[in-house]
Enzyme design. Structure first.
Site, PDB file in Angstrom:
ATOM      1  CG  ASP A 226       4.377  -0.694  -3.506  1.00 24.78           C
ATOM      2  OD1 ASP A 226       3.705  -1.501  -2.840  1.00 24.78           O
ATOM      3  OD2 ASP A 226       5.527  -0.341  -3.188  1.00 24.78           O
ATOM      4  CD  GLU A 287       0.508  -0.736  -0.613  1.00 23.52           C
ATOM      5  OE1 GLU A 287       0.705  -1.666   0.180  1.00 23.52           O
ATOM      6  OE2 GLU A 287       1.438  -0.152  -1.206  1.00 23.52           O
TER       7      GLU A 287
END
Length: 563
Positions: A226, A287
């Site tokens: 993330d 990401e």
């Protein structure tokens, strides 16, 4: 037990998997599970790990190679689990570590790999480290694990700089000292409940090595990382004012002091070495919202991450020239560093592509759509374009990501009641941005029954639209023209023709509104224009919309085998 043993693969299979360039993640179709909205086994209204296990047969029938689980670790759930309080345990909301192990074993037994979400940019404010930092005070080793700073102004009443949170409002919150007086400020690029780690501190590095090993030792096949372009902040934390039209995660910005700093690459070089110690080609996927494909490709150089989400492809409009350019650029940029391109159309942070492709007004990433949004989507146009877009995407070389529910053709839920919304974006912007709840509504498994089969009690953490009965999996399984059966057939053909590997050759002569290319024995033609496109007499293997004759209608993609 290794994945190959669990999946019943033999020595020859293991040798083939070990060949350079044949790693599973180069060609895999990976299905994102948002656990709280996938399936609820205990009936409390929130999906859980036993719910995932119960539906692995459905995913095996669909034909995916791996699943990626959004966060299920211990969390107060201020940001749907992206605020982690304990990185090495399962939140009771989703089950137990035993439930995770059972799910992992069941997935491996079906030949499905498992990727877990890791959140290294920030923790929850309930993490023991942050609580220790608050108690320890300024200048302590505990505070050095986060980004605490003194404020500006005569008495420190102003934040250390002008940074804004991705979720709206300031990126700094002030602490209160034990005697009740105002204290230092701490940085949170996201919600105030998500303090950023200080990655200049080697203690943080070592802690995440421990966390990686914890899950790798349990047998996971990789990590989706993330905010992988965060972590490192520019020296001195200089002021920065983003453009008014900037995407919330930085995809349209450059030279941002809290995104894509050079030092973050050293983190992933370190992780790459650690992951390489484990068998089975464990993978790291970034990401990273970056301004260009070329910049994104820097994250997948041979000694860094293995994959990076292709957000430029996701954000490309329904336009033939734009799609040709982004496909060409992706294959070239990723290929230049020896990495596969990834392809993705939907995830838990963006408007579902069955709605996004038919919006009639601009909608920046992270804003979401709701009852008062301009340019709301045209439903039938959106679904038709979504089916065509996926049929095009799954013919491309590289790895493809699917988001749960897109195989059902689910649209964005627009008419959620304000009282039901839970995305921090909604609250931190005072309702100016609807946020991401509309793509996170629990799945419809059955047309009849409580919560459309999400559970057997009818409870649901976000309300499901009544019209979702028509999208239910059990209804679509019986309809040969359904979106579910389209996806299943696409994945079957993608595997049969090894479309994840190999070269792409552009085909000319179809006109400016067509994307056409050759993949080995297959030709793929996507008509993004208004007029039908003549093909002549060909034998279609699959088409996103059923039609008679030889002319491909508007918003339709076909695959056919050359004579």
């Amino acid at each position: 037990m290794t994945f190959t043993q669990a999946a019943g693969l033999g020595v020859a299979d293991e040798l083939a998997l070990a060949m350079p360039g044949s790693e599973w993640w180069r060609t895999a179709v990976i299905y994102q599970i948002y656990p709280r909205s996938f399936a609820d086994a205990n009936g409390d209204g929130v999906g859980d790990l036993p719910g995932v296990t119960e539906h692995l047969d459905d995913l095996q029938r669909l034909g995916v190679d791996a699943i990626w689980l959004s966060p299920f670790m211990t969390s107060p759930q201020k940001d749907a689990g992206y605020d982690v309080a304990d990185y090495c345990d399962v939140d009771p909301l989703f089950g137990t570590l035993d439930d995770f192990d059972a799910m992992l074993s069941a997935a491996h037994a079906r030949g499905i790999r498992v990727i877990v979400d890791l959140v290294p940019n920030h923790s929850s404010d309930q993490h023991v480290w942050f609580q220790e930092a608050l108690a320890a005070g300024p200048g302590s080793a505990a505070r050095a694990r986060y980004l605490f700073r003194d404020g500006k102004g005569e008495s420190g009443e102003l934040p250390p700089n002008n940074w804004e949170s991705v979720f709206g409002g300031p990126a700094w919150s002030r602490t209160t000292n034990p005697d009740g007086t105002p204290g230092q400020w701490y940085l949170h690029i996201f919600d105030a409940s998500q303090p950023d780690f200080d990655w200049s501190n080697p203690v943080v590095w070592e802690e995440f090595r421990r966390i990686l090993r914890f899950w790798l030792d349990r047998g996971v096949d990789g990590f989706r990382v993330d905010v992988a372009h965060g972590l490192i902040k520019a020296d001195g934390l200089p002021d920065y004012t983003p453009p008014t039209d900037a995407a919330s995660m930085g995809g349209e910005e450059s030279d941002v002091p809290y995104w894509a700093q050079e030092g973050v690459h050293e983190v992933y070089r370190d992780w790459h070495k650690l992951v390489a110690e484990y068998d089975g080609d464990r993978a790291l996927c970034a990401e990273a919202w970056l301004p260009t494909i070329e910049k994104t490709a820097l994250w997948v150089r041979p000694d860094e991450m293995h994959q990076a989400f292709n957000f430029e492809y996701l954000q490309t409009k329904w336009d033939a020239a734009a799609l040709r350019a982004v496909i060409d650029g992706s294959i070239r940029a990723y290929g230049a560093v020896g990495a596969p391109s990834t392809w993705v159309l939907s995830n838990h942070d963006v408007v579902r592509h069955a709605s996004r492709l038919a919006l009639t007004a601009e909608n920046p990433q992270g804003y979401g759509i709701g009852p008062d949004s301009p340019g709301k989507p045209i439903a039938d146009v959106g679904l038709r374009r979504a089916r065509a877009a996926t049929t095009l995407m799954l013919a491309l070389p590289g790895s493809a990501y699917l988001y749960q529910g897109e195989e059902l053709g689910l649209p964005e839920v627009i008419d959620l009641p304000d009282a039901a919304r839970q995305d921090p974006t909604w609250f931190r912007t005072g309702g100016e941005r609807y946020g991401r709840d509309g793509c996170r509504v629990p799945l419809p498994w059955t047309a009849e029954g409580a919560a459309h089969g999400f559970n057997d009690t009818g409870a649901s953490w976000l309300p499901q639209p009544a019209e979702w009965a028509a999208f239910a999996r059990d209804v679509q399984q019986a309809d040969p023209r359904s979106t579910l059966n389209l996806y299943t057939r696409l994945l079957e053909l993608r595997a049969r023709f090894s479309l994840g590997a190999g070269e792409l050759e552009w085909l000319e002569g179809y006109g400016p509104d067509v994307v056409a290319f050759r993949r080995g024995a297959l030709d793929v033609v996507a008509n993004l224009g208004d007029a039908a496109v003549e093909l002549g007499a060909v034998g279609f293997l699959i088409q996103s919309e059923a039609f008679d004759g030889t002319a491909v209608p508007a918003d339709t993609t076909v695959w056919f085998e050359r004579a």
